[in-house]
Design a protein around this motif. Structure first.
Motif, PDB file in Angstrom:
ATOM      1  N   ALA A  16       0.844  -1.200   0.000  1.00 57.54           N
ATOM      2  CA  ALA A  16       0.000   0.000   0.000  1.00 57.54           C
ATOM      3  C   ALA A  16       0.874   1.243   0.000  1.00 57.54           C
ATOM      4  O   ALA A  16       1.831   1.352   0.781  1.00 57.54           O
ATOM      5  CB  ALA A  16      -0.909  -0.001   1.219  1.00 57.54           C
ATOM      6  N   ILE A  17       0.553   2.184  -0.893  1.00 59.58           N
ATOM      7  CA  ILE A  17       1.318   3.430  -0.989  1.00 59.58           C
ATOM      8  C   ILE A  17       0.393   4.630  -0.803  1.00 59.58           C
ATOM      9  O   ILE A  17      -0.831   4.506  -0.860  1.00 59.58           O
ATOM     10  CB  ILE A  17       2.041   3.540  -2.355  1.00 59.58           C
ATOM     11  N   VAL A  18       0.990   5.788  -0.581  1.00 59.64           N
ATOM     12  CA  VAL A  18       0.222   7.017  -0.367  1.00 59.64           C
ATOM     13  C   VAL A  18      -0.549   7.397  -1.629  1.00 59.64           C
ATOM     14  O   VAL A  18      -1.703   7.829  -1.573  1.00 59.64           O
ATOM     15  CB  VAL A  18       1.156   8.165   0.072  1.00 59.64           C
ATOM     16  N   GLY A  19       0.078   7.252  -2.784  1.00 57.60           N
ATOM     17  CA  GLY A  19      -0.588   7.584  -4.042  1.00 57.60           C
ATOM     18  C   GLY A  19      -0.570   9.078  -4.325  1.00 57.60           C
ATOM     19  O   GLY A  19       0.320   9.801  -3.861  1.00 57.60           O
ATOM     20  N   ASP A  20      -1.546   9.529  -5.077  1.00 59.32           N
ATOM     21  CA  ASP A  20      -1.590  10.937  -5.483  1.00 59.32           C
ATOM     22  C   ASP A  20      -1.784  11.855  -4.281  1.00 59.32           C
ATOM     23  O   ASP A  20      -2.695  11.658  -3.470  1.00 59.32           O
ATOM     24  CB  ASP A  20      -2.729  11.167  -6.476  1.00 59.32           C
ATOM     25  N   VAL A  21      -0.917  12.840  -4.163  1.00 58.76           N
ATOM     26  CA  VAL A  21      -1.032  13.880  -3.134  1.00 58.76           C
ATOM     27  C   VAL A  21      -1.290  15.198  -3.858  1.00 58.76           C
ATOM     28  O   VAL A  21      -0.442  15.646  -4.640  1.00 58.76           O
ATOM     29  CB  VAL A  21       0.257  13.987  -2.285  1.00 58.76           C
ATOM     30  N   PRO A  22      -2.452  15.806  -3.659  1.00 58.63           N
ATOM     31  CA  PRO A  22      -2.776  17.043  -4.385  1.00 58.63           C
ATOM     32  C   PRO A  22      -1.727  18.118  -4.162  1.00 58.63           C
ATOM     33  O   PRO A  22      -1.269  18.345  -3.044  1.00 58.63           O
ATOM     34  CB  PRO A  22      -4.127  17.466  -3.779  1.00 58.63           C
ATOM     35  N   ALA A  23      -1.337  18.758  -5.250  1.00 62.98           N
ATOM     36  CA  ALA A  23      -0.353  19.840  -5.163  1.00 62.98           C
ATOM     37  C   ALA A  23      -1.061  21.161  -4.902  1.00 62.98           C
ATOM     38  O   ALA A  23      -2.233  21.342  -5.243  1.00 62.98           O
ATOM     39  CB  ALA A  23       0.458  19.918  -6.450  1.00 62.98           C
ATOM     40  N   GLY A  24      -0.333  22.097  -4.296  1.00 55.14           N
ATOM     41  CA  GLY A  24      -0.882  23.427  -4.080  1.00 55.14           C
ATOM     42  C   GLY A  24      -1.149  23.722  -2.619  1.00 55.14           C
ATOM     43  O   GLY A  24      -1.336  22.819  -1.800  1.00 55.14           O
ATOM     44  N   LEU A  25      -1.168  25.012  -2.303  1.00 55.93           N
ATOM     45  CA  LEU A  25      -1.425  25.454  -0.935  1.00 55.93           C
ATOM     46  C   LEU A  25      -2.894  25.273  -0.579  1.00 55.93           C
ATOM     47  O   LEU A  25      -3.761  25.289  -1.456  1.00 55.93           O
ATOM     48  CB  LEU A  25      -1.032  26.930  -0.782  1.00 55.93           C
ATOM     49  N   PRO A  26      -3.195  25.102   0.696  1.00 58.85           N
ATOM     50  CA  PRO A  26      -4.601  24.974   1.095  1.00 58.85           C
ATOM     51  C   PRO A  26      -5.350  26.274   0.817  1.00 58.85           C
ATOM     52  O   PRO A  26      -4.814  27.366   1.006  1.00 58.85           O
ATOM     53  CB  PRO A  26      -4.520  24.680   2.596  1.00 58.85           C
ATOM     54  N   SER A  27      -6.563  26.160   0.369  1.00 56.98           N
ATOM     55  CA  SER A  27      -7.374  27.347   0.075  1.00 56.98           C
ATOM     56  C   SER A  27      -8.272  27.676   1.257  1.00 56.98           C
ATOM     57  O   SER A  27      -8.620  26.807   2.066  1.00 56.98           O
ATOM     58  CB  SER A  27      -8.224  27.112  -1.175  1.00 56.98           C
TER      59      SER A  27
END
Length: 596
Positions: A231-242
């Motif tokens: 099991a891996i983390v996978g996609d981590v959304p890029a960008g600062l929190p809005s």
């Protein structure tokens, strides 16, 4: 600098004298702590049942806000294991892990905790944390550490285990599915744990968490282990929190209120303990109420940028301090570095195995199991060890929230028990002095036949009125000569309420009706004030209220004891008792034993 404004924004104090030397220390510390916080933040978010990205969000805005409003210059705020576990316990009761509702409630919980802490700080209610005594907190954290550690078995073994806060349920599930263990995940997890332990011992300043993250990620990517079931983390959304206001649900808030209050108190206790320790080393003061405001503001603003609850962490604060942090600028630098990571480096976490994050959590909570405190309490105070044990067992067997409530309740009951049955000592005079001590601890003291000198070591209030009456009655029965006068040593009484004053008045009247004198020696100022405002002062008479016990004894001997008082040491009385002499006809006073 506006001093009034600096009172509410403590950062203005260190900013007014900030210099290049401070910046060099803060820069190194900020970078070092960021390297440590990135993998920890992701791991602790996973522990809370949240996507790893939420842990990174919790490592940006809250750090900047605390740096402005907190009074500690080295405290490293962010996600911590204890708060993550409590979040999982509270939110998991009303929402399914991994859902949008779960994330929404976790962010709402951060807002609730922030409002509570901010409100307590404004109301100057920092003393509320005294409800959590150290033994209770030690028992709770030790049990929670075990729960946290075992909760990560699912990731270490690569099994699909249901979330539970009961160790026996986790173990039963694990044994039932042991044949399905993901061997590669297990190997990665075990090696990660071993590396973290070894590096902590031999290279404590190395970024060991980052090291195992890099090695684990490269291993999975290089050998394609994610295709083999790791099991891996996978996609981590890029960008600062809005910016987004947390969605308010009054029903959810009602259900989350108990856990929010628990987190508000526990997280503050964890934070203030390490903050005070570091501040003492650097020679400045920590304002407990302003700390509540700072942590509250960090959680309030953090919840508006996708963060779950944060507080000050022990290990990161130690690293931040050792790396040279001088001011809150170090925390701001940490937040900036993590912000840059969110913008440009999230793709690097795709192949990060969850077993590595589990290993980071497990090794981090080892230190929460407070064996040293248990050994210390065994030597110093076994009643407090019992409180620690009760909290520990309750947390493991009943649950997270219930466990700490049981601990707080048990400590309060024990406090009430101690105040309703305080320590009472029968006093005698040390030979050739005017000093009076407990006859049980000082067998050489001298007593006067027919005279009972008693000291009560507690506040005197409605809860122990009956106890004092019964104690005086029992002590009189143990005397070998008729009681002629009683002296109450008030040196240990720091409070006298109306019920106690009335009871004392009745006791005085009863003794006076029997022709027995009653003296109040060495009353403290607040007690004297109450006695004067009430009728007790007049009932006793000023000649029966003295500044010292010795003065009261001399007055009692002159007023109530016939002839020259006969004195005898405790050692002499023991010798006569050993010879089975007839004490009824003896002119010497037998020592009266005080309650345990």
């Amino acid at each position: 600098m506006n001093k009034k404004l600096a009172k509410y924004i403590p950062a203005l104090q260190w900013l007014s004298s900030y210099n290049q030397k401070d910046f060099r220390g803060d820069l190194v510390a900020g970078l070092t702590t960021a390297v440590m916080l990135i993998p920890q933040g992701m791991a602790y978010a996973m522990l809370a049942g949240l996507p790893p990205i939420i842990g990174l969000y919790a490592s940006t805005v809250p750090l900047i806000v605390y740096a402005l409003f907190g009074t500690s210059r080295q405290l490293a705020v962010g996600p911590v294991a204890m708060v993550s576990l409590l979040t999982a316990a509270g939110v998991g009761a009303i929402a399914q892990g991994g859902t949008e509702a779960y994330i929404m409630y976790a962010i709402l919980l951060a807002l609730m905790v922030g409002v509570m802490q901010f409100g307590m700080g404004l109301a100057r209610m920092g003393m509320l944390t005294n409800l959590l005594s150290h033994p209770v907190l030690a028992g709770f954290t030790s049990a929670a550490a075990l729960i946290i550690g075992f909760s990560q078995l699912k990731h270490i073994l690569g099994l699909d285990l249901e979330r539970s806060n009961h160790i026996h349920q986790i173990l039963m599930q694990a044994f039932a599915q042991i044949g399905d263990t993901q061997i590669y995940a297990l190997i990665i997890g075990v090696i990660s744990v071993a590396l973290l332990v070894v590096l902590k011992k031999y290279k404590p300043m190395w970024p060991r968490a980052l090291a195992v993250v890099v090695l684990g990620t490269l291993t999975v990517w290089g050998f394609g282990l994610h295709e083999q079931g790791v099991a891996i983390v996978g996609d981590v959304p890029a960008g600062l929190p809005s910016f987004a206001m947390p969605e308010i649900s009054w029903d959810a808030m009602g259900e989350l209120f108990p856990i929010a209050l628990t987190i508000a108190l526990v997280s503050f206790m964890e934070s203030i303990a390490v903050a005070k320790k570091v501040a003492q080393r650097h020679g400045y003061e920590i304002d407990s109420n302003q700390e509540l405001i700072g942590l509250g503001a960090a959680n309030i603003f953090g919840s508006m940028f996708g963060s779950y609850t944060v507080t000050g962490g022990f290990s990161r604060t130690a690293v931040n301090d050792q790396a040279g942090a001088k001011t809150g600028m170090a925390a701001i630098i940490t937040a900036v570095v993590i912000g840059l990571t969110l913008m440009f480096l999230t793709g690097m976490f795709y192949y990060l195995p969850k077993s590595v994050l589990a290993a980071i959590i497990m090794t981090a909570v080892f230190g929460l199991i407070d064996v040293k405190e248990a050994k210390h309490l065994w030597k110093v105070n076994r009643s407090e060890l019992a409180l620690m044990g009760i909290t520990f067992v309750a947390t493991l067997s009943v649950g997270i929230e219930e466990g700490i409530l049981v601990g707080v309740g048990a400590s309060m009951l024990w406090f009430l028990y101690r105040t309703t049955k305080p320590h009472v000592a029968v006093m005698g005079r040390l030979p050739d002095t005017t000093v009076y001590r407990n006859v049980e601890r000082y067998p050489e003291v001298e007593t006067v036949d027919g005279l009972l000198t008693v000291r009560i070591d507690s506040q005197f209030y409605y809860g122990n009125v009956t106890f004092l009456k019964d104690t005086l009655r029992n002590l009189e029965k143990q005397m070998n000569k008729p009681l002629r006068a009683v002296i109450l040593d008030g040196a240990g009484i720091n409070q006298l309420d109306s019920s106690a004053e009335t009871a004392l008045h009745h006791i005085v009247e009863e003794y006076q009706e029997r022709g027995i004198g009653f003296y109040f020696a060495a009353p403290k100022g607040p007690v004297r004030d109450i006695m004067k405002r009430a009728s007790l002062w007049k009932a006793l008479g000023e000649d029966h209220i003295t500044y010292t016990v010795h003065e009261a004894v001399e007055n009692a001997v002159e007023d109530y004891i016939d002839g020259e008082p006969v004195r005898r040491t405790g050692a002499e009385r023991v010798q006569r008792a050993a010879k089975d002499e007839d004490l009824e006809s003896s002119p010497f006073a037998e020592p009266v034993k005080s309650p345990a």
